[in-house]
Design a protein around this motif. Sequence first.
Motif, mmCIF file in Angstrom:
data_model
loop_
_atom_site.group_PDB
_atom_site.id
_atom_site.type_symbol
_atom_site.label_atom_id
_atom_site.label_comp_id
_atom_site.label_asym_id
_atom_site.label_seq_id
_atom_site.Cartn_x
_atom_site.Cartn_y
_atom_site.Cartn_z
ATOM 1 N N LEU A 402 -8.354 5.169 10.940
ATOM 2 C CA LEU A 402 -7.554 5.153 9.990
ATOM 3 C C LEU A 402 -6.515 4.481 10.175
ATOM 4 C CD1 LEU A 402 -7.893 9.071 9.502
ATOM 5 C CD2 LEU A 402 -8.709 7.073 7.798
ATOM 6 N N ARG A 406 -4.881 1.644 7.689
ATOM 7 C CA ARG A 406 -3.400 1.502 7.172
ATOM 8 C C ARG A 406 -2.592 0.488 7.595
ATOM 9 N NH1 ARG A 406 1.067 6.050 8.399
ATOM 10 N NH2 ARG A 406 1.200 5.038 10.162
ATOM 11 N N ARG A 450 -13.595 6.532 1.576
ATOM 12 C CA ARG A 450 -12.819 6.779 0.589
ATOM 13 C C ARG A 450 -11.247 6.304 0.849
ATOM 14 N NH1 ARG A 450 -15.659 11.895 0.929
ATOM 15 N NH2 ARG A 450 -13.971 12.846 2.136
ATOM 16 N N TYR A 451 -10.901 6.361 2.170
ATOM 17 C CA TYR A 451 -9.506 6.065 2.489
ATOM 18 C C TYR A 451 -9.172 4.459 2.354
ATOM 19 C CZ TYR A 451 -5.243 5.612 4.931
ATOM 20 O OH TYR A 451 -3.915 5.273 4.996
ATOM 21 N N SER A 454 -8.921 3.657 -1.401
ATOM 22 C CA SER A 454 -7.731 3.798 -1.705
ATOM 23 C C SER A 454 -6.529 2.442 -1.202
ATOM 24 C CB SER A 454 -7.141 4.946 -1.140
ATOM 25 O OG SER A 454 -8.000 6.270 -1.579
ATOM 26 N N PRO A 465 -1.771 5.301 0.032
ATOM 27 C CA PRO A 465 -2.239 6.389 -0.063
ATOM 28 C C PRO A 465 -1.778 7.160 1.417
ATOM 29 C CG PRO A 465 -4.167 5.014 0.440
ATOM 30 C CD PRO A 465 -3.046 4.106 0.296
ATOM 31 N N LEU A 467 -2.021 9.447 4.592
ATOM 32 C CA LEU A 467 -3.195 9.896 5.816
ATOM 33 C C LEU A 467 -4.049 11.009 5.611
ATOM 34 C CD1 LEU A 467 -1.476 8.443 8.967
ATOM 35 C CD2 LEU A 467 -3.612 7.573 8.091
ATOM 36 N N PRO A 468 -5.256 10.984 5.812
ATOM 37 C CA PRO A 468 -6.002 12.326 5.699
ATOM 38 C C PRO A 468 -5.715 13.078 6.942
ATOM 39 C CG PRO A 468 -7.586 10.383 5.363
ATOM 40 C CD PRO A 468 -6.219 10.139 5.957
#
Length: 472
Positions: A402, A406, A450-451, A454, A465, A467-468
Amino acid sequence: MAEVLRMAGIQALPRTALGRGVPRFGPPRDAPPLRWWLRHRLWLTPVVGAVVGACLGVVFVEPPVFAARVLRGVAWQATSSEARDMLSTVLGIALTSLSIVLSLSMLVVQNAAGQFSPRLLRHFVHGAGIRVVIPVFVATSVFCLVATHEFGFVAGAERAPRPALSLAMLLLVVCEGALVFHVLHTLQSMRVENIVQRVRVDTLRVARRLERLRAGDMEAPAEVPAPTGERWPLRAERNGFVVAVDARPLLEVTTARRLVVHLERAIGEPVIQGGEVGWFASDDRLSPASCEVAEALLLRAIHTDRWRDEDVDVALGVRQLVDVAVKALSPGINDPYTVVEALDQLTFLMCELSQLRLGPRVVPDMSGRPRVFLRALSLRDYLDLVTDQTLRYGATEPAVVLRLLRLAGAVGQHARQAEARRTARETLHRVLAATEQGQKDASWLAGIRRYAESLEQALEGKPLPPLPAIGF
């Protein structure tokens, strides 16, 4: 290869016809010489402390008349024998405190090399422990030694004001304060947040300074023009690393001698003795003697050293942060928090670098003709340096994936040029593809997809978006 060069009209002349150049050690012309010497001569500040302590020891035992009148009111009353005993006591305390400082420093260095990266050791060596604390103890110790020796030549056994004792007490207080400062500074410097932030700040400072040197550069062409005449190689004099390249001296030599020089080794690359690091060509036909002189002059602007220099090497700073992340991903350490901190700082750094001029340099002469071609890393190179090795060891950790996604999305948002945004998008796709290939059955892979979607929308202009929860 030689046959291909001859067919292209390029003649690579043998090394024996060129003679040997002399790559120089020392500060680049574009770097502040005083700051360079202070940073790279670790022995300088302890030596200065020793000299200052020795001078004070000579002066304060029997100060001049004008100084004695001023110091008499604050001087301790003692005989010469008592003064020698007191100075010996201060010397013992100072040496004991110095041993504590050195022991603590060695422990910190060992821990930093084992837990983070050996490349970070120079940050500790160049810290306050070496630059400030140790010179204070050295000055105090040398002062006590010299003053004790000088008191052996003082005649008379009467009690009298001894300014040297007052100074010794003052230096003792300063030493103990330096010891407390060193302990607190060490505790702060060992925090991973401070370590990676310092590396990022220093690297960004170097990148901005190097960008200012590009003020007169031309836009690098898509293809470097091939020479039309003889091609003379530039060969390294010794093994080492390219630590700096002075563009101005190269431009002066090439303009004066009607040359074009191509340096094919970037700052930070290793060079092998006798290996070709670049080449130059002339507008006119040159004799072997003239080429030998030209080669020596060109090599003077190419600085090599035994190791890479973080003051001019942006890739070294990026590599240090990557090393911290990869080291923390190893099974022996297994520290996801350190990985996250390193990748966050790499995200900040890459976003700043995406707004700077990167890639190869082309320096023209006064008429606008390109004379100097220098190799330098592009944004794509830096993104590959950050993502490839980190992803190889961290593809099974969702927090790492992630953070890498990002990073690519943030760089794409902050980049000014379309090429940089396209590079960031390709990096995003590469990270996602590598994760999907290695973790096909992972339960958290759907959230990663999904991330990534986004982030794709963010590259089109939408906000980045959040972060989860699994990424924290």
